[in-house]
Design an enzyme around this catalytic site. Structure first.
Site, PDB file in Angstrom:
ATOM      1  N   LYS A 102       0.781  -1.325  -0.069  1.00 32.48           N
ATOM      2  CA  LYS A 102      -0.040  -0.150  -0.136  1.00 32.48           C
ATOM      3  C   LYS A 102       0.950   1.091  -0.007  1.00 32.48           C
ATOM      4  O   LYS A 102       0.517   2.203  -0.730  1.00 32.48           O
ATOM      5  CB  LYS A 102      -0.973  -0.118   1.337  1.00 32.48           C
ATOM      6  CG  LYS A 102      -1.369   1.264   1.562  1.00 32.48           C
ATOM      7  CD  LYS A 102      -2.310   1.412   2.939  1.00 32.48           C
ATOM      8  CE  LYS A 102      -1.484   1.387   4.101  1.00 32.48           C
ATOM      9  NZ  LYS A 102      -1.164   2.810   4.491  1.00 32.48           N
ATOM     10  N   ASN A 103       1.826   1.138   0.738  1.00 33.21           N
ATOM     11  CA  ASN A 103       2.692   2.332   1.075  1.00 33.21           C
ATOM     12  C   ASN A 103       3.660   2.808  -0.319  1.00 33.21           C
ATOM     13  O   ASN A 103       4.208   3.689  -0.163  1.00 33.21           O
ATOM     14  CB  ASN A 103       3.482   2.403   2.216  1.00 33.21           C
ATOM     15  CG  ASN A 103       2.422   2.843   3.472  1.00 33.21           C
ATOM     16  OD1 ASN A 103       1.527   3.043   3.309  1.00 33.21           O
ATOM     17  ND2 ASN A 103       2.858   2.432   4.785  1.00 33.21           N
TER      18      ASN A 103
ATOM     19  N   ARG B 202      -4.814  10.685   4.747  1.00 30.15           N
ATOM     20  CA  ARG B 202      -3.746  11.768   4.721  1.00 30.15           C
ATOM     21  C   ARG B 202      -2.520  11.624   3.740  1.00 30.15           C
ATOM     22  O   ARG B 202      -1.985  12.633   3.206  1.00 30.15           O
ATOM     23  CB  ARG B 202      -3.136  11.784   6.111  1.00 30.15           C
ATOM     24  CG  ARG B 202      -2.587  10.740   6.734  1.00 30.15           C
ATOM     25  CD  ARG B 202      -2.381  11.348   8.205  1.00 30.15           C
ATOM     26  NE  ARG B 202      -1.441  12.155   8.265  1.00 30.15           N
ATOM     27  CZ  ARG B 202      -0.335  12.300   7.846  1.00 30.15           C
ATOM     28  NH1 ARG B 202       0.260  11.387   7.127  1.00 30.15           N
ATOM     29  NH2 ARG B 202       0.416  13.521   7.807  1.00 30.15           N
TER      30      ARG B 202
ATOM     31  N   CYS C  11      -4.188  12.245  12.696  1.00 32.42           N
ATOM     32  CA  CYS C  11      -4.960  10.962  12.925  1.00 32.42           C
ATOM     33  C   CYS C  11      -4.975  10.422  14.197  1.00 32.42           C
ATOM     34  O   CYS C  11      -4.421  10.932  15.052  1.00 32.42           O
ATOM     35  CB  CYS C  11      -4.713  10.245  11.748  1.00 32.42           C
ATOM     36  SG  CYS C  11      -2.944   9.385  12.187  1.00 32.42           S
TER      37      CYS C  11
ATOM     38  N   ARG D  81       0.961  14.149  13.002  1.00 31.32           N
ATOM     39  CA  ARG D  81       1.179  14.157  11.585  1.00 31.32           C
ATOM     40  C   ARG D  81       1.381  15.427  10.847  1.00 31.32           C
ATOM     41  O   ARG D  81       0.886  15.690   9.896  1.00 31.32           O
ATOM     42  CB  ARG D  81       0.102  13.088  10.696  1.00 31.32           C
ATOM     43  CG  ARG D  81      -0.298  11.994  11.410  1.00 31.32           C
ATOM     44  CD  ARG D  81       0.850  11.005  11.817  1.00 31.32           C
ATOM     45  NE  ARG D  81       1.415  10.079  10.670  1.00 31.32           N
ATOM     46  CZ  ARG D  81       0.984   9.487   9.849  1.00 31.32           C
ATOM     47  NH1 ARG D  81      -0.354   9.034  10.240  1.00 31.32           N
ATOM     48  NH2 ARG D  81       1.303   8.925   8.716  1.00 31.32           N
ATOM     49  N   PRO D  82       2.203  16.390  11.213  1.00 32.91           N
ATOM     50  CA  PRO D  82       2.516  17.466  10.310  1.00 32.91           C
ATOM     51  C   PRO D  82       3.340  17.291   9.201  1.00 32.91           C
ATOM     52  O   PRO D  82       3.618  16.290   9.024  1.00 32.91           O
ATOM     53  CB  PRO D  82       3.514  18.266  11.392  1.00 32.91           C
ATOM     54  CG  PRO D  82       4.173  17.106  12.150  1.00 32.91           C
ATOM     55  CD  PRO D  82       3.304  16.029  12.376  1.00 32.91           C
TER      56      PRO D  82
ATOM     57  N   LEU E 114       7.859  19.753   6.956  1.00 35.35           N
ATOM     58  CA  LEU E 114       9.057  19.549   6.268  1.00 35.35           C
ATOM     59  C   LEU E 114       8.661  19.352   4.706  1.00 35.35           C
ATOM     60  O   LEU E 114       9.584  19.639   3.720  1.00 35.35           O
ATOM     61  CB  LEU E 114       9.393  18.270   6.826  1.00 35.35           C
ATOM     62  CG  LEU E 114       9.941  18.146   8.126  1.00 35.35           C
ATOM     63  CD1 LEU E 114      10.563  16.674   8.573  1.00 35.35           C
ATOM     64  CD2 LEU E 114      10.931  19.343   8.343  1.00 35.35           C
TER      65      LEU E 114
ATOM     66  N   ASP F  27       5.374   0.518  12.186  1.00 33.64           N
ATOM     67  CA  ASP F  27       4.379  -0.143  11.596  1.00 33.64           C
ATOM     68  C   ASP F  27       4.122  -1.390  12.319  1.00 33.64           C
ATOM     69  O   ASP F  27       2.924  -2.038  11.906  1.00 33.64           O
ATOM     70  CB  ASP F  27       3.938   0.034   9.855  1.00 33.64           C
ATOM     71  CG  ASP F  27       3.884   1.368   9.586  1.00 33.64           C
ATOM     72  OD1 ASP F  27       4.001   1.776   8.484  1.00 33.64           O
ATOM     73  OD2 ASP F  27       3.500   2.341  10.446  1.00 33.64           O
TER      74      ASP F  27
ATOM     75  N   ARG G 136      -8.455  -0.518   5.286  1.00 35.59           N
ATOM     76  CA  ARG G 136      -7.598   0.398   4.530  1.00 35.59           C
ATOM     77  C   ARG G 136      -6.478  -0.134   4.001  1.00 35.59           C
ATOM     78  O   ARG G 136      -5.822   0.334   3.074  1.00 35.59           O
ATOM     79  CB  ARG G 136      -7.325   1.546   5.463  1.00 35.59           C
ATOM     80  CG  ARG G 136      -8.657   2.324   6.087  1.00 35.59           C
ATOM     81  CD  ARG G 136      -8.058   3.639   6.766  1.00 35.59           C
ATOM     82  NE  ARG G 136      -7.278   4.377   6.116  1.00 35.59           N
ATOM     83  CZ  ARG G 136      -6.586   5.615   6.201  1.00 35.59           C
ATOM     84  NH1 ARG G 136      -7.268   6.035   7.391  1.00 35.59           N
ATOM     85  NH2 ARG G 136      -5.895   6.148   5.708  1.00 35.59           N
TER      86      ARG G 136
HETATM   87  C1  EPZ Z   1       4.602   6.960   6.497  1.00 36.58           C
HETATM   88  O1  EPZ Z   1       3.914   8.057   6.927  1.00 36.58           O
HETATM   89  C2  EPZ Z   1       3.889   5.832   6.423  1.00 36.58           C
HETATM   90  N1  EPZ Z   1       2.636   6.076   5.467  1.00 36.58           N
HETATM   91  C3  EPZ Z   1       3.317   5.037   7.795  1.00 36.58           C
HETATM   92  O2  EPZ Z   1       2.399   4.042   7.547  1.00 36.58           O
HETATM   93  C4  EPZ Z   1       4.398   4.962   8.680  1.00 36.58           C
HETATM   94  O3  EPZ Z   1       4.106   4.911   9.799  1.00 36.58           O
HETATM   95  C5  EPZ Z   1       5.423   6.408   8.601  1.00 36.58           C
HETATM   96  O4  EPZ Z   1       5.737   6.576   7.219  1.00 36.58           O
HETATM   97  C6  EPZ Z   1       6.807   6.024   9.412  1.00 36.58           C
HETATM   98  O5  EPZ Z   1       7.390   5.035   8.742  1.00 36.58           O
HETATM   99  C7  EPZ Z   1       2.963   5.979   4.179  1.00 36.58           C
HETATM  100  O6  EPZ Z   1       3.937   5.743   3.445  1.00 36.58           O
HETATM  101  C8  EPZ Z   1       1.555   6.298   3.226  1.00 36.58           C
HETATM  102  P1  EPZ Z   1       6.904  10.342   8.376  1.00 36.58           P
HETATM  103  P2  EPZ Z   1       4.451   9.337   6.980  1.00 36.58           P
HETATM  104  O7  EPZ Z   1       6.598  11.724   7.440  1.00 36.58           O
HETATM  105  O8  EPZ Z   1       5.335   9.677   5.569  1.00 36.58           O
HETATM  106  C9  EPZ Z   1       7.637  13.650  11.604  1.00 36.58           C
HETATM  107  C10 EPZ Z   1       0.736   2.924   7.672  1.00 36.58           C
HETATM  108  O9  EPZ Z   1       0.424   2.308   8.989  1.00 36.58           O
HETATM  109  N2  EPZ Z   1       7.307  14.606  10.382  1.00 36.58           N
HETATM  110  O10 EPZ Z   1       7.933   9.438   7.893  1.00 36.58           O
HETATM  111  O11 EPZ Z   1       3.512  10.232   7.261  1.00 36.58           O
HETATM  112  C11 EPZ Z   1       6.173  12.937  11.742  1.00 36.58           C
HETATM  113  O12 EPZ Z   1       5.343  13.310  12.824  1.00 36.58           O
HETATM  114  C12 EPZ Z   1       0.959   4.415   7.875  1.00 36.58           C
HETATM  115  O13 EPZ Z   1       0.723   2.463   6.652  1.00 36.58           O
HETATM  116  C13 EPZ Z   1       7.315  15.944  10.616  1.00 36.58           C
HETATM  117  O14 EPZ Z   1       7.527  16.321  11.721  1.00 36.58           O
HETATM  118  O15 EPZ Z   1       5.534   9.491   8.146  1.00 36.58           O
HETATM  119  C14 EPZ Z   1       6.838  11.358  12.355  1.00 36.58           C
HETATM  120  O16 EPZ Z   1       7.068  11.647  13.839  1.00 36.58           O
HETATM  121  C15 EPZ Z   1       0.823   4.857   9.336  1.00 36.58           C
HETATM  122  N3  EPZ Z   1       6.955  17.002   9.676  1.00 36.58           N
HETATM  123  C16 EPZ Z   1       8.089  11.325  11.511  1.00 36.58           C
HETATM  124  O17 EPZ Z   1       8.366  12.756  11.237  1.00 36.58           O
HETATM  125  C17 EPZ Z   1       6.634  16.381   8.365  1.00 36.58           C
HETATM  126  O18 EPZ Z   1       6.573  17.041   7.500  1.00 36.58           O
HETATM  127  C18 EPZ Z   1       8.043  10.358  10.422  1.00 36.58           C
HETATM  128  O19 EPZ Z   1       6.824  10.644   9.761  1.00 36.58           O
HETATM  129  C19 EPZ Z   1       6.693  15.049   7.955  1.00 36.58           C
HETATM  130  C20 EPZ Z   1       7.077  14.095   9.330  1.00 36.58           C
END
Ligand code: EPZ
Length: 422
Positions: free
Chosen positions: A22-23, A92, A116, A121-122, A125, A307, A399
């Protein structure tokens, strides 16, 4: 709403085929916005998140249709660049259209995804990087209003944190930018690698794939020839089924999987006493003579994935001793703990870690799903709990897991989908 009813205590046996990731499929669908021609994506998982993002692209003017696990999509006639709240709120990862729409059209309005169940989930970046590439970003009425009328310009981008969709978004934005973009502190997940490889295969000059530093030479607005892509196996689904075998202490085999993507998961299961046979895309897990406790800290790839945290909390209830599992990426990813305690699990939350005392016999009960991976942990606990369990609000599971109950029933679980009471 629907629920899953599980009669626990059975051993499992047989083979489970792993679906496409999915991801990985989500950024690839967004990537088709950069293609001048029809794109065929094979091994697409038939899950709700994929349908949602495809619907968003159709709302923008794309033609798309599914044929079993193949998605054919043509984005040539996109005539809208507004990703509305109703769609983005439900999924999202729709934020992944931001980079491609902006780099192709020079403008787009994407609803802020908001938080969520697992955290705020900011996307700061993502936005900061686009501004460094010359975009103006305003936040107005809950929308990200992004403009780059003369196109995006290549820049040096330093991600303060490793972000999976952030890296994917900016890699796609850079593909059509003017000049070279260098990205530092990139995420290195297999899903990020596949997005980069798809760009490379479409003729983009890109180096550093799979490392923390990626360099991309943009086409200055030229669309790409993207023809056919096959989605990589879903490493989290693979890990989830291996834990299904582990928690019921059964011998099961997963097929169509990629062992190197789940090395950290296999290593933790070996630490707990399980053993494996790996034969190309087939991975067999064998029962442990005694399930040992485990200590885990979640981190970015290639370390242990967040995950899989919930699934290992469920498994740790069956280990003989005390396990400590620390969640370092999300601030609220323990929603499964209260539900597992309803089955009799002895788990304590201490700030961003949980302490699990095992082995505890679990007894079936009603449980509430709250987010995708927590829900899978409740199903896993139901497989080992004595008596009958029901997991409610399983739209969370739908999902991200294709045919979960039929895949589990296929290896001997007593599980069926029922009309929910909630
Ligand atoms: C991806 O989410 C995955 N989703 C998530 O899987 C997964 O848990 C996550 O990466 C971490 O591995 C998809 O790929 C669609 P991040 P993502 O940006 O990209 C912080 C599932 O179950 N951050 O890597 O949203 C954030 O808060 C889902 O399939 C900022 O601060 O995660 C977190 O602490 C759930 N600012 C960390 O970085 C930003 O602009 C990692 O988040 C972006 C992120």
């Amino acid at each position: 709403m629907q629920s899953l009813e599980i009669k626990g205590g059975l051993h499992l046996k047989g083979e489970v085929e792993i679906s496409g990731s999915k991801n990985s499929a989500l950024p690839l669908i967004a990537l088709t916005i950069l293609s001048r021609q029809t794109v065929q994506i094979d091994n697409i998982p038939n899950v709700v998140d994929i349908k949602t993002l495809t619907k968003l692209l159709q709302m923008l003017g794309s033609e798309a249709h599914f044929n079993s696990n193949t998605l054919t999509i043509n984005t040539k006639n996109i005539n809208k660049t507004v990703a509305t709240y109703d769609i983005v709120k439900t999924m999202r990862a729709s934020i992944l259209v931001l980079g491609p729409l902006l780099t192709r059209f020079g403008h787009c309005d994407v609803s802020l995804p908001g938080g969520c169940a697992i955290g705020s989930r900011p996307v700061d970046l993502h936005l900061k990087a686009l501004e460094e590439m010359g975009a103006t970003i305003e936040i107005e009425d809950g929308y990200i209003k992004a403009r780059a009328e003369n196109g995006l310009k290549g820049a040096d981008i330093f991600f303060e944190k490793k972000t999976v969709t952030g890296t994917e978004n900016i890699v796609m934005a850079a593909a059509l930018a003017q000049g070279k973009t260098r990205l530092f502190n990139c995420a290195m997940e297999p899903e990020v690698i596949q997005t980069c490889e798809a760009l490379r295969d479409a003729g983009i000059k890109i180096s550093g794939i799979g490392t923390e530093t990626i360099e991309i030479e943009g086409t200055n607005g030229e669309l790409l020839n993207i023809e056919k892509i096959r989605v990589i196996p879903d490493r989290i689904e693979a890990g989830t089924y291996l834990v299904a075998g582990a928690i019921t202490n059964s011998e099961i085999t997963i097929t169509n999987s990629e062992a190197k993507h789940i090395a950290s998961i296999i290593e933790k299961l070996e630490e707990m006493g399980f053993s494996f046979k790996i034969d190309n895309d087939k991975i067999t897990i064998f029962p442990a003579s005694i399930i040992k406790p485990v200590n885990i800290i979640t981190a970015e790839y290639p370390l242990f994935p967040t995950d899989m945290q919930a699934q290992f909390v469920a498994l740790a209830t069956q280990s003989n001793g005390t396990s400590i599992i620390e969640e370092r990426l999300f601030e609220n990813r323990f929603m499964h703990v209260n539900e597992l305690q309803r089955l009799g699990a002895d788990i304590k939350i201490e700030h961003n870690r949980v302490i699990i005392h095992g082995r505890k016999e679990l007894h079936g009960a009603d449980m509430m799903a709250t987010d995708l991976r927590a829900s899978s942990a409740l199903v896993l606990a139901g497989l080992v709990a004595k008596g009958s369990s029901r997991v409610h609000r399983i739209y969370h599971l739908d999902r991200g897991y294709q045919n979960l109950e039929s895949k589990l029933a296929g290896i001997g679980a007593n599980i069926k989908r029922i009309k929910g009471i909630l």
